[in-house]
Design a protein around this motif. Sequence first.
Motif, PDB file in Angstrom:
ATOM      1  N   GLU A  10     -29.791 -14.512  -4.092  1.00 37.72           N
ATOM      2  CA  GLU A  10     -29.112 -15.213  -3.009  1.00 37.72           C
ATOM      3  C   GLU A  10     -30.059 -15.544  -1.847  1.00 37.72           C
ATOM      4  O   GLU A  10     -30.106 -16.679  -1.385  1.00 37.72           O
ATOM      5  N   ALA A  11     -30.786 -14.546  -1.358  1.00 36.85           N
ATOM      6  CA  ALA A  11     -31.609 -14.760  -0.167  1.00 36.85           C
ATOM      7  C   ALA A  11     -32.900 -15.505  -0.460  1.00 36.85           C
ATOM      8  O   ALA A  11     -33.330 -16.334   0.346  1.00 36.85           O
ATOM      9  N   LEU A  12     -33.521 -15.229  -1.607  1.00 35.26           N
ATOM     10  CA  LEU A  12     -34.826 -15.838  -1.908  1.00 35.26           C
ATOM     11  C   LEU A  12     -34.684 -17.085  -2.776  1.00 35.26           C
ATOM     12  O   LEU A  12     -34.891 -18.210  -2.314  1.00 35.26           O
ATOM     13  N   LEU A  13     -34.310 -16.885  -4.028  1.00 34.90           N
ATOM     14  CA  LEU A  13     -34.210 -18.020  -4.941  1.00 34.90           C
ATOM     15  C   LEU A  13     -33.114 -18.992  -4.529  1.00 34.90           C
ATOM     16  O   LEU A  13     -33.285 -20.211  -4.604  1.00 34.90           O
ATOM     17  N   GLY A  14     -31.968 -18.447  -4.094  1.00 36.63           N
ATOM     18  CA  GLY A  14     -30.849 -19.308  -3.712  1.00 36.63           C
ATOM     19  C   GLY A  14     -31.135 -20.166  -2.497  1.00 36.63           C
ATOM     20  O   GLY A  14     -30.457 -21.177  -2.276  1.00 36.63           O
ATOM     21  N   SER A  15     -32.131 -19.785  -1.712  1.00 37.94           N
ATOM     22  CA  SER A  15     -32.458 -20.552  -0.511  1.00 37.94           C
ATOM     23  C   SER A  15     -33.597 -21.543  -0.724  1.00 37.94           C
ATOM     24  O   SER A  15     -33.702 -22.533   0.003  1.00 37.94           O
ATOM     25  N   PHE A  16     -34.455 -21.288  -1.730  1.00 39.25           N
ATOM     26  CA  PHE A  16     -35.650 -22.107  -1.872  1.00 39.25           C
ATOM     27  C   PHE A  16     -35.790 -22.813  -3.224  1.00 39.25           C
ATOM     28  O   PHE A  16     -36.497 -23.802  -3.310  1.00 39.25           O
ATOM     29  N   VAL A  17     -35.162 -22.290  -4.264  1.00 42.93           N
ATOM     30  CA  VAL A  17     -35.294 -22.898  -5.590  1.00 42.93           C
ATOM     31  C   VAL A  17     -34.076 -23.777  -5.866  1.00 42.93           C
ATOM     32  O   VAL A  17     -32.949 -23.280  -5.955  1.00 42.93           O
ATOM     33  N   PRO A  18     -34.253 -25.094  -5.995  1.00 42.76           N
ATOM     34  CA  PRO A  18     -33.131 -26.012  -6.158  1.00 42.76           C
ATOM     35  C   PRO A  18     -32.197 -25.651  -7.321  1.00 42.76           C
ATOM     36  O   PRO A  18     -30.980 -25.686  -7.187  1.00 42.76           O
ATOM     37  N   GLY A  19     -32.762 -25.311  -8.471  1.00 37.01           N
ATOM     38  CA  GLY A  19     -31.922 -25.009  -9.621  1.00 37.01           C
ATOM     39  C   GLY A  19     -31.052 -23.788  -9.436  1.00 37.01           C
ATOM     40  O   GLY A  19     -29.929 -23.726  -9.949  1.00 37.01           O
ATOM     41  N   ALA A  20     -31.548 -22.806  -8.690  1.00 37.94           N
ATOM     42  CA  ALA A  20     -30.793 -21.573  -8.473  1.00 37.94           C
ATOM     43  C   ALA A  20     -29.682 -21.756  -7.449  1.00 37.94           C
ATOM     44  O   ALA A  20     -28.707 -21.017  -7.440  1.00 37.94           O
ATOM     45  N   ARG A  21     -29.814 -22.726  -6.589  1.00 40.79           N
ATOM     46  CA  ARG A  21     -28.827 -22.919  -5.523  1.00 40.79           C
ATOM     47  C   ARG A  21     -27.449 -23.243  -6.068  1.00 40.79           C
ATOM     48  O   ARG A  21     -26.451 -22.771  -5.543  1.00 40.79           O
ATOM     49  N   SER A  22     -27.391 -24.056  -7.098  1.00 38.07           N
ATOM     50  CA  SER A  22     -26.088 -24.444  -7.628  1.00 38.07           C
ATOM     51  C   SER A  22     -25.374 -23.300  -8.316  1.00 38.07           C
ATOM     52  O   SER A  22     -24.175 -23.393  -8.600  1.00 38.07           O
ATOM     53  N   LEU A  23     -26.075 -22.205  -8.607  1.00 38.52           N
ATOM     54  CA  LEU A  23     -25.463 -21.025  -9.226  1.00 38.52           C
ATOM     55  C   LEU A  23     -25.413 -19.868  -8.234  1.00 38.52           C
ATOM     56  O   LEU A  23     -25.557 -18.715  -8.596  1.00 38.52           O
ATOM     57  N   SER A  24     -25.173 -20.195  -6.979  1.00 39.10           N
ATOM     58  CA  SER A  24     -25.177 -19.208  -5.907  1.00 39.10           C
ATOM     59  C   SER A  24     -23.827 -19.197  -5.201  1.00 39.10           C
ATOM     60  O   SER A  24     -23.304 -20.254  -4.819  1.00 39.10           O
ATOM     61  N   VAL A  25     -23.259 -18.016  -5.017  1.00 34.97           N
ATOM     62  CA  VAL A  25     -22.008 -17.886  -4.265  1.00 34.97           C
ATOM     63  C   VAL A  25     -22.189 -18.444  -2.861  1.00 34.97           C
ATOM     64  O   VAL A  25     -21.280 -19.051  -2.289  1.00 34.97           O
ATOM     65  N   GLN A  26     -23.366 -18.242  -2.314  1.00 35.79           N
ATOM     66  CA  GLN A  26     -23.674 -18.764  -0.982  1.00 35.79           C
ATOM     67  C   GLN A  26     -23.456 -20.270  -0.918  1.00 35.79           C
ATOM     68  O   GLN A  26     -22.801 -20.779   0.004  1.00 35.79           O
ATOM     69  N   GLN A  27     -23.993 -21.001  -1.891  1.00 37.62           N
ATOM     70  CA  GLN A  27     -23.857 -22.457  -1.896  1.00 37.62           C
ATOM     71  C   GLN A  27     -22.421 -22.890  -2.163  1.00 37.62           C
ATOM     72  O   GLN A  27     -21.953 -23.888  -1.595  1.00 37.62           O
ATOM     73  N   TRP A  28     -21.716 -22.172  -3.001  1.00 31.13           N
ATOM     74  CA  TRP A  28     -20.308 -22.499  -3.255  1.00 31.13           C
ATOM     75  C   TRP A  28     -19.487 -22.338  -1.984  1.00 31.13           C
ATOM     76  O   TRP A  28     -18.631 -23.168  -1.680  1.00 31.13           O
ATOM     77  N   ALA A  29     -19.768 -21.268  -1.230  1.00 35.23           N
ATOM     78  CA  ALA A  29     -19.046 -21.029   0.018  1.00 35.23           C
ATOM     79  C   ALA A  29     -19.389 -22.098   1.058  1.00 35.23           C
ATOM     80  O   ALA A  29     -18.511 -22.572   1.794  1.00 35.23           O
ATOM     81  N   LEU A  30     -20.663 -22.475   1.120  1.00 37.51           N
ATOM     82  CA  LEU A  30     -21.067 -23.517   2.061  1.00 37.51           C
ATOM     83  C   LEU A  30     -20.419 -24.850   1.708  1.00 37.51           C
ATOM     84  O   LEU A  30     -20.142 -25.658   2.604  1.00 37.51           O
ATOM     85  N   ALA A  31     -20.187 -25.094   0.436  1.00 41.51           N
ATOM     86  CA  ALA A  31     -19.517 -26.327   0.020  1.00 41.51           C
ATOM     87  C   ALA A  31     -18.090 -26.375   0.555  1.00 41.51           C
ATOM     88  O   ALA A  31     -17.600 -27.438   0.964  1.00 41.51           O
TER      89      ALA A  31
END
Length: 226
Positions: A157-178
């Motif tokens: 969440e904090a590292l890959l979910g913030s910087f790696v594009p492919g990992a962002r779409s599989l992140s609860v963080q990004q789903w919540a931000l949506a």
Amino acid sequence: MLGRRRALVLGSLPLLLVVISVVVRLMAGADPQSAVNVLGGFALAAMVPIVGVIAGTGAIGPEIDDGSVMYLLSKPVKRRTVLLTKLVVAIAVTMVFSAVPTLVSALILAGTADGVAVAYTVAALVASVAYASLFLMLGTITRHAVVVGLVYALVWEALLGSFVPGARSLSVQQWALAVGGDLAEGKLVTSEVTTVTGAVLLVVVTVLAAWYGARRLRTLTPATEE
């Protein structure tokens, strides 16, 4: 779940967020973009998932570790009732220690300008539900749930979910931000997925995690009441 060590962790992260927000406000003034940077980079990316780990695993993990859960499960109460009760408590604790400080910090950083405070508060609320369910399930699977959960929260969440594009779409963080992003003006709050996709994935993860957690509880003792 609110024992001395867990309460210390649960309280220290929100306090750190508020302190950071006060410092940034004093240095940069009221600025919506500063709020997005702090709340997106720390609150949603690290604080909320870590609080979810502590609350979710703490709702049932210690009872499984010391064996006291067997006394609870020996009572004529269905496993899903036990899990749902603990899930409600975990969600409530996660919301209190994540969404509330997120709102306070957003108001400190940007006030009510551009809907940033509302957007990130809603994102923290919906993320709290998914994280609590996910990490509560994890607590029924392994005795090392806290370690596994922290690795997920900090690495994915904090590292890959913030910087790696492919990992962002599989992140609860990004789903919540949506989900919360549409409440902010000027596209200040963005996500890698659409609002509908984010909402659907949050519901799916929450429901599946709760279902599998209840299923795992049935394996701890003979399921005589089902």
